[in-house]
Design an enzyme around this catalytic site. Structure first.
Site, PDB file in Angstrom:
ATOM      1  N   GLU A  10      60.762  60.595  71.213  1.00  0.00           N
ATOM      2  CA  GLU A  10      61.663  61.359  72.083  1.00  0.00           C
ATOM      3  C   GLU A  10      60.850  62.441  72.781  1.00  0.00           C
ATOM      4  O   GLU A  10      60.147  63.204  72.139  1.00  0.00           O
ATOM      5  CB  GLU A  10      62.810  61.948  71.263  1.00  0.00           C
ATOM      6  CG  GLU A  10      62.375  62.574  69.959  1.00  0.00           C
ATOM      7  CD  GLU A  10      63.525  62.913  69.024  1.00  0.00           C
ATOM      8  OE1 GLU A  10      64.137  63.964  69.224  1.00  0.00           O
ATOM      9  OE2 GLU A  10      63.783  62.127  68.094  1.00  0.00           O
ATOM     10  N   ASP A  88      68.359  68.544  76.931  1.00  0.00           N
ATOM     11  CA  ASP A  88      68.184  69.220  75.649  1.00  0.00           C
ATOM     12  C   ASP A  88      67.324  70.459  75.860  1.00  0.00           C
ATOM     13  O   ASP A  88      66.228  70.364  76.414  1.00  0.00           O
ATOM     14  CB  ASP A  88      67.507  68.265  74.650  1.00  0.00           C
ATOM     15  CG  ASP A  88      67.686  68.729  73.213  1.00  0.00           C
ATOM     16  OD1 ASP A  88      68.507  69.644  72.975  1.00  0.00           O
ATOM     17  OD2 ASP A  88      67.020  68.178  72.322  1.00  0.00           O
ATOM     18  N   SER A  95      65.008  59.616  74.525  1.00  0.00           N
ATOM     19  CA  SER A  95      64.613  59.015  73.253  1.00  0.00           C
ATOM     20  C   SER A  95      64.500  57.518  73.488  1.00  0.00           C
ATOM     21  O   SER A  95      65.461  56.898  73.941  1.00  0.00           O
ATOM     22  CB  SER A  95      65.663  59.255  72.176  1.00  0.00           C
ATOM     23  OG  SER A  95      65.789  60.623  71.905  1.00  0.00           O
ATOM     24  N   THR A  96      63.358  56.949  73.167  1.00  0.00           N
ATOM     25  CA  THR A  96      63.230  55.503  73.316  1.00  0.00           C
ATOM     26  C   THR A  96      64.191  54.813  72.353  1.00  0.00           C
ATOM     27  O   THR A  96      64.611  55.407  71.355  1.00  0.00           O
ATOM     28  CB  THR A  96      61.812  55.007  72.977  1.00  0.00           C
ATOM     29  OG1 THR A  96      61.569  55.226  71.576  1.00  0.00           O
ATOM     30  CG2 THR A  96      60.750  55.706  73.802  1.00  0.00           C
ATOM     31  N   HIS A 150      58.547  64.177  70.111  1.00  0.00           N
ATOM     32  CA  HIS A 150      58.727  63.913  68.684  1.00  0.00           C
ATOM     33  C   HIS A 150      58.671  62.421  68.401  1.00  0.00           C
ATOM     34  O   HIS A 150      59.132  61.618  69.201  1.00  0.00           O
ATOM     35  CB  HIS A 150      60.069  64.469  68.201  1.00  0.00           C
ATOM     36  CG  HIS A 150      60.186  65.956  68.341  1.00  0.00           C
ATOM     37  ND1 HIS A 150      61.336  66.643  68.040  1.00  0.00           N
ATOM     38  CD2 HIS A 150      59.298  66.897  68.733  1.00  0.00           C
ATOM     39  CE1 HIS A 150      61.148  67.937  68.248  1.00  0.00           C
ATOM     40  NE2 HIS A 150      59.918  68.116  68.683  1.00  0.00           N
ATOM     41  N   ARG A 236      64.529  59.208  57.848  1.00  0.00           N
ATOM     42  CA  ARG A 236      63.814  59.121  59.119  1.00  0.00           C
ATOM     43  C   ARG A 236      62.852  60.291  59.133  1.00  0.00           C
ATOM     44  O   ARG A 236      63.286  61.441  59.163  1.00  0.00           O
ATOM     45  CB  ARG A 236      64.818  59.230  60.277  1.00  0.00           C
ATOM     46  CG  ARG A 236      64.168  59.396  61.649  1.00  0.00           C
ATOM     47  CD  ARG A 236      65.229  59.539  62.751  1.00  0.00           C
ATOM     48  NE  ARG A 236      66.031  60.748  62.616  1.00  0.00           N
ATOM     49  CZ  ARG A 236      66.067  61.749  63.512  1.00  0.00           C
ATOM     50  NH1 ARG A 236      65.354  61.683  64.619  1.00  0.00           N
ATOM     51  NH2 ARG A 236      66.825  62.807  63.320  1.00  0.00           N
TER      52      ARG A 236
END
Lengths: 494, 63
Positions: A10, A88, A95-96, A150, A236
């Site tokens: 992301e 954001d 985000s992929t 990230h 995660r």
């Protein structure tokens, strides 16, 4: 055995409204995303039902300090490639979709850049003449404000979190020798004039070893415990320590080597104690050491260079490939990762400049060094700072990265396809295909569910708690056979 | 350095680094000419006022 390292990236992008005076970055980000989404057929909103960014992997919920902010009122869309595209913290972010291996991440991360580029082109149509929104894939404004890229990796819940921290920290501190995107100067307090060029965009902004924060006192290992899947079975791992990479080789190695090290931690094969005496200081020391010659102190009193730490992990990975196989990271991709990892470490040791066509920091260093030499500039010359920023400009005609001809791992056709098509290999396939077929009947979507509205019935939520269920192999035929969303829900028993 | 030697012993499969002879002058000149061309090309696309551009590039902190 280690579980498959389902993964994704992301990225928060830098954003500027040019020609429009003082601009509001939230408004500019919203305009950008809305311009793109309105050029598509339909828009499906994100569903925040299951979001809990305040949960901590160490086993408690944060009560004393507020959890990280989630701006629910802002633009937030789910795309047919399974990605999430939203505003954001005053940045556009993508985000992929969930990917199965590092190569897929490279393709969908490149597709995300193309979506941003298409968004810029759509936004300029909506703006007064002379104005445009420009997006940068970097991590800092050079004034102490940082924004992140990230990574996320699926982990087995039974692995003790402490083992993850011990095993991954020395790796995170040192992987920047190939993942760093390079930066002129330093934004750490008091370091401005000490550092002319450093390996990483982000190292200046890390202050803790382990913690829940992402925007203040950033930790090397982030403890956000929000699995977006079955919390009994999985966690995660949310990785905030990396740079946004323009280089595909750097992204491939960043995700590929990290997934491999995490698989080794799950299988508990890391035998050598590489705990650092001072991880935060070592992170910066490594970033500031362009010659890669300084040593880091280990907790056991030994000292070691960043390159030697990486050789140590690589050696473990080579043995691991023989003893355990590489299924958890993809057998073929895992083999490619190990070969490239070795080639890059060998070249970093012999002559880093030979990697100017592979790694971001080397490409940037080579370009800026040559420019500086030609014009006899000091490192604090604004022209070098401007080039540092412009390396990350996503407009092909302006991007300095684009002029450096770095090696590609993705093909143009597969990137264009990945702008609208999901990976075949994860639950993102089910999400993306349902959005393609029945987007106007999907009320909301998030990582682990879809909510359908099929007329008179109550809303129906389809849970997707298993990241590896809902792949093309599982559901492609089913989706093809269903004429309507109602039929799909009936056959799913939802 | 003892530490380094110890690590090397664990990676016997690594190929020894091949030390290449310095590039021939002709090749070196060609590389330099290519780099000069690249820098000229970059002059064409660089932001016109570097100082203003760097000053006005301000972002809100994110994650």
């Amino acid at each position: 055995m280690a579980i498959p390292k389902v993964c994704g990236i992301e990225t928060e992008y830098g954003i500027v409204l040019r020609g429009g005076g003082d601009s509001n970055p939230i408004a500019a980000s919203s305009l950008l995303i809305n311009a793109y989404v309105s050029s598509l057929h339909s828009k499906v909103d994100w569903d925040f039902e299951d979001e809990s960014p305040g949960s901590d992997a160490r086993g408690y919920n944060v009560g004393g300090s507020p959890p990280p902010e989630v701006e629910t009122h802002l633009v937030n869309a789910v795309l047919t490639n399974g990605a999430r595209y939203y505003v954001d913290h005053a940045h556009p972010e993508i985000s992929t979709p969930e990917c199965l291996d590092a190569r897929e991440v490279v393709v969908w991360d490149r597709a995300a850049e193309q979506i941003l580029l298409a968004s810029m082109n759509a936004a300029v149509q909506l703006l007064p003449p002379g104005q445009e929104v420009v997006v940068y894939k970097n991590n800092s404004d050079r004034k102490g404000n940082s924004y992140g890229c990230h990574e996320n990796y699926l982990m087995d819940r039974t692995v003790p979190f402490g083992r993850i921290v011990t095993g991954i920290t020395p790796f995170f501190v040192t992987r920047q020798i190939f993942t760093g995107a390079g930066k002129v100067g330093s934004e750490a307090p008091g370091m401005g004039s000490e550092v002319s060029f450093q390996l990483s965009q982000r190292a200046d902004f890390f202050e803790e070893e382990v913690g829940l924060e992402t925007t203040l006192k950033r930790p090397i290992v982030n403890t956000r415990d929000e699995p977006h899947c079955d919390p009994q079975k999985y966690r995660r791992l949310h990785v905030i320590v990396g740079d946004a990479n323009m280089s595909e080789v750097a992204t491939f190695l960043k995700v590929g080597t990290t997934a491999l090290v995490l698989a080794m931690i799950e299988d508990d094969v890391l035998t050598r104690d590489l705990r650092l005496a001072a991880p935060v200081q070592s992170l910066r020391r490594t970033s500031y050491d362009v010659e890669m010659s300084q040593t880091l102190d280990l907790a056991n009193g030994d000292s070691i260079t960043a390159l030697e730490v990486q050789w140590e992990y690589l050696t473990h990975a080579q043995k691991y490939a023989e003893t355990h196989g590489l299924e958890a990271v993809g057998t073929q991709v895992g083999g490619d990762v190990i070969r490239r990892w070795e080639q890059v470490l060998t070249a970093l040791e012999a002559d880093p400049m030979t990697l100017a066509d592979q790694l971001d920091w080397v490409a940037k260093w080579k370009l800026l060094s040559a420019y500086r030499e030609r014009d006899d500039l000091q490192w604090d010359d604004p022209r070098l700072a401007a080039m540092d920023l412009q390396y990350h400009d996503l407009r092909p005609q302006r991007s300095l990265f684009a002029r450096m001809n770095l090696e590609r791992l993705s093909g143009d056709d597969e990137v264009v396809s990945a702008m609208t098509e999901p990976p075949l290999t994860t639950r993102a396939y089910f999400r993306g295909k349902c959005l393609q077929r029945w987007g106007d009947q999907i009320m909301a979507a998030n990582w682990d569910s879809l909510v359908f509205d099929v007329g008179n019935d109550p809303l129906r939520r389809v849970p997707m708690m298993e990241p590896l269920k809902g792949t093309a192999a599982h559901v492609d035929q089913l989706i093809r056979e269903c004429a309507t969303a109602s039929e799909l829900l009936e056959r799913l028993g939802a | 350095m003892a530490e380094r030697e110890q690590i090397r012993k664990t990676t016997p499969e690594r190929k020894e680094e091949v030390v290449e002879a310095p590039p021939a002058t002709e090749k070196g000149d060609k590389l330099k000419a290519e780099l000069d061309d690249l820098l000229d090309e970059i002059d064409e696309v660089l932001e016109e006022n570097a100082e203003d551009f760097v000053r006005s590039y301000v972002q809100k902190g994110g994650q």
